[in-house]
Design a protein around this motif. Structure first.
Motif, PDB file in Angstrom:
ATOM      1  N   ASP A  67      40.776  51.919  30.593  1.00 44.20           N
ATOM      2  CA  ASP A  67      42.020  51.143  30.537  1.00 44.20           C
ATOM      3  C   ASP A  67      42.264  50.425  31.859  1.00 44.20           C
ATOM      4  OD1 ASP A  67      44.301  50.241  29.102  1.00 44.20           O
ATOM      5  OD2 ASP A  67      45.534  51.628  30.282  1.00 44.20           O
ATOM      6  N   ILE A  68      41.938  51.065  32.965  1.00 49.52           N
ATOM      7  CA  ILE A  68      42.067  50.391  34.264  1.00 49.52           C
ATOM      8  C   ILE A  68      41.105  49.215  34.339  1.00 49.52           C
ATOM      9  CG2 ILE A  68      41.580  50.634  36.739  1.00 49.52           C
ATOM     10  CD1 ILE A  68      42.930  53.309  36.652  1.00 49.52           C
ATOM     11  N   LEU A  69      39.880  49.404  33.857  1.00 48.48           N
ATOM     12  CA  LEU A  69      38.922  48.296  33.845  1.00 48.48           C
ATOM     13  C   LEU A  69      39.411  47.159  32.961  1.00 48.48           C
ATOM     14  CD1 LEU A  69      35.553  50.260  33.694  1.00 48.48           C
ATOM     15  CD2 LEU A  69      36.487  48.983  35.625  1.00 48.48           C
ATOM     16  N   SER A  70      39.995  47.501  31.823  1.00 52.37           N
ATOM     17  CA  SER A  70      40.553  46.490  30.923  1.00 52.37           C
ATOM     18  C   SER A  70      41.700  45.746  31.601  1.00 52.37           C
ATOM     19  CB  SER A  70      41.042  47.161  29.645  1.00 52.37           C
ATOM     20  OG  SER A  70      41.771  46.270  28.864  1.00 52.37           O
ATOM     21  N   LEU A  71      42.524  46.476  32.318  1.00 52.74           N
ATOM     22  CA  LEU A  71      43.638  45.859  33.034  1.00 52.74           C
ATOM     23  C   LEU A  71      43.133  44.887  34.102  1.00 52.74           C
ATOM     24  CD1 LEU A  71      46.646  45.649  33.788  1.00 52.74           C
ATOM     25  CD2 LEU A  71      46.288  47.622  35.266  1.00 52.74           C
ATOM     26  N   THR A  72      42.136  45.298  34.862  1.00 52.83           N
ATOM     27  CA  THR A  72      41.618  44.402  35.899  1.00 52.83           C
ATOM     28  C   THR A  72      40.980  43.169  35.282  1.00 52.83           C
ATOM     29  OG1 THR A  72      39.540  45.635  36.035  1.00 52.83           O
ATOM     30  CG2 THR A  72      41.266  46.222  37.608  1.00 52.83           C
ATOM     31  N   ARG A  73      40.314  43.343  34.149  1.00 51.56           N
ATOM     32  CA  ARG A  73      39.720  42.182  33.490  1.00 51.56           C
ATOM     33  C   ARG A  73      40.801  41.214  33.005  1.00 51.56           C
ATOM     34  NH1 ARG A  73      35.545  41.533  28.417  1.00 51.56           N
ATOM     35  NH2 ARG A  73      35.814  39.306  28.333  1.00 51.56           N
ATOM     36  N   SER A  74      41.845  41.741  32.383  1.00 48.72           N
ATOM     37  CA  SER A  74      42.907  40.857  31.894  1.00 48.72           C
ATOM     38  C   SER A  74      43.629  40.177  33.054  1.00 48.72           C
ATOM     39  CB  SER A  74      43.888  41.619  31.013  1.00 48.72           C
ATOM     40  OG  SER A  74      44.571  42.602  31.747  1.00 48.72           O
ATOM     41  N   MET A  75      43.767  40.880  34.195  1.00 52.60           N
ATOM     42  CA  MET A  75      44.388  40.251  35.362  1.00 52.60           C
ATOM     43  C   MET A  75      43.498  39.147  35.927  1.00 52.60           C
ATOM     44  SD  MET A  75      46.064  43.547  37.275  1.00 52.60           S
ATOM     45  CE  MET A  75      46.649  42.628  38.684  1.00 52.60           C
ATOM     46  N   LYS A  76      42.189  39.365  35.942  1.00 53.69           N
ATOM     47  CA  LYS A  76      41.267  38.327  36.416  1.00 53.69           C
ATOM     48  C   LYS A  76      41.310  37.108  35.501  1.00 53.69           C
ATOM     49  CE  LYS A  76      37.892  41.378  38.585  1.00 53.69           C
ATOM     50  NZ  LYS A  76      36.532  41.937  38.489  1.00 53.69           N
ATOM     51  N   GLU A  77      41.314  37.335  34.187  1.00 54.21           N
ATOM     52  CA  GLU A  77      41.386  36.225  33.243  1.00 54.21           C
ATOM     53  C   GLU A  77      42.696  35.461  33.402  1.00 54.21           C
ATOM     54  OE1 GLU A  77      40.836  38.009  29.434  1.00 54.21           O
ATOM     55  OE2 GLU A  77      38.659  38.137  29.643  1.00 54.21           O
ATOM     56  N   ALA A  78      43.790  36.195  33.534  1.00 54.75           N
ATOM     57  CA  ALA A  78      45.084  35.540  33.700  1.00 54.75           C
ATOM     58  C   ALA A  78      45.127  34.750  34.997  1.00 54.75           C
ATOM     59  CB  ALA A  78      46.199  36.589  33.667  1.00 54.75           C
ATOM     60  N   TRP A  79      44.532  35.303  36.035  1.00 55.86           N
ATOM     61  CA  TRP A  79      44.510  34.604  37.319  1.00 55.86           C
ATOM     62  C   TRP A  79      43.653  33.342  37.230  1.00 55.86           C
ATOM     63  CZ3 TRP A  79      40.523  34.200  41.183  1.00 55.86           C
ATOM     64  CH2 TRP A  79      40.973  33.656  42.372  1.00 55.86           C
ATOM     65  N   LEU A  80      42.491  33.444  36.567  1.00 55.71           N
ATOM     66  CA  LEU A  80      41.611  32.283  36.440  1.00 55.71           C
ATOM     67  C   LEU A  80      42.238  31.172  35.617  1.00 55.71           C
ATOM     68  CD1 LEU A  80      38.116  33.942  35.939  1.00 55.71           C
ATOM     69  CD2 LEU A  80      38.855  32.556  37.868  1.00 55.71           C
ATOM     70  N   PHE A  81      42.970  31.542  34.578  1.00 57.11           N
ATOM     71  CA  PHE A  81      43.576  30.542  33.706  1.00 57.11           C
ATOM     72  C   PHE A  81      45.024  30.254  34.091  1.00 57.11           C
ATOM     73  CE2 PHE A  81      40.239  32.479  30.970  1.00 57.11           C
ATOM     74  CZ  PHE A  81      39.397  31.389  30.976  1.00 57.11           C
ATOM     75  N   GLU A  82      45.393  30.627  35.314  1.00 56.51           N
ATOM     76  CA  GLU A  82      46.693  30.337  35.910  1.00 56.51           C
ATOM     77  C   GLU A  82      47.879  30.853  35.101  1.00 56.51           C
ATOM     78  OE1 GLU A  82      46.793  26.185  36.763  1.00 56.51           O
ATOM     79  OE2 GLU A  82      45.052  26.286  38.070  1.00 56.51           O
ATOM     80  N   LYS A  83      47.697  32.010  34.479  1.00 54.31           N
ATOM     81  CA  LYS A  83      48.818  32.631  33.784  1.00 54.31           C
ATOM     82  C   LYS A  83      49.386  33.792  34.572  1.00 54.31           C
ATOM     83  CE  LYS A  83      47.322  31.459  29.142  1.00 54.31           C
ATOM     84  NZ  LYS A  83      46.954  31.983  27.838  1.00 54.31           N
TER      85      LYS A  83
END
Length: 118
Positions: free
Chosen positions: A62-78
Motif C-alpha cells: 500500500d505504501i508503494l501504491s501510494l508513492t506511485r500514485s503521488m508520482k503520477e499525480a506530480w507528473l501530471f500536475e495534479k
C-alpha cells in the motif's frame, strides 16, 4: 488517481500505513520473547506469524501504491507540491496581470521616447 489528493488525505494515508507497518512488525516480534514447548502453542504462533507477515506485506504494498500514485499525480500536475491554495493562486494571477500592465506601460514609454529622440 482521481481520488482526493489533498495534503490532509495523503498525510492520513501515510500515517495509517506507518502505524500498520509498525503494528504488524511488533506482532511478528512479540511471540519470539517467550519459549513455548507446547506444540499447539507453537502451531498457533506459526499461523499468526503467517497472518501478520501477509498483513505486513500488504501494508508495504500500500505504501508503494501510494508513492506511485503521488508520482503520477506530480507528473501530471495534479499534486500541489508547492502548497499553494486558492488565495495564493489568485494572488499570483493578479501579480502576473500587474507585471503585464507595467511591462506594457514601460514598452509604451520606450517607444514614445524613441520617437521623440528621432
Amino acid at each position: 488517481m482521481d481520488s482526493q489528493l489533498t495534503s490532509r488525505a495523503l498525510h492520513s494515508r501515510i500515517n495509517n500505513n506507518i502505524s500498520q507497518l509498525l503494528q504488524r512488525f511488533e506482532n511478528i516480534i512479540a511471540p519470539t520473547r517467550f519459549d513455548h514447548v507446547d506444540h499447539t502453542q507453537t502451531a498457533v504462533e506459526a499461523y499468526n506469524l503467517n497472518v501478520e507477515t501477509g498483513a505486513l506485506i500488504r501494508a508495504a504494498e500500500d505504501i508503494l501504491s501510494l508513492t506511485r500514485s503521488m508520482k503520477e499525480a506530480w507528473l501530471f500536475e495534479k499534486l500541489d507540491t508547492l502548497g499553494e491554495n486558492d488565495r495564493d493562486r489568485q494572488r499570483n494571477k493578479e501579480l502576473e496581470e500587474n507585471v503585464q500592465k507595467v511591462k506594457g506601460m514601460v514598452m509604451k514609454e520606450l517607444s514614445e521616447g524613441s520617437k521623440e529622440s528621432s
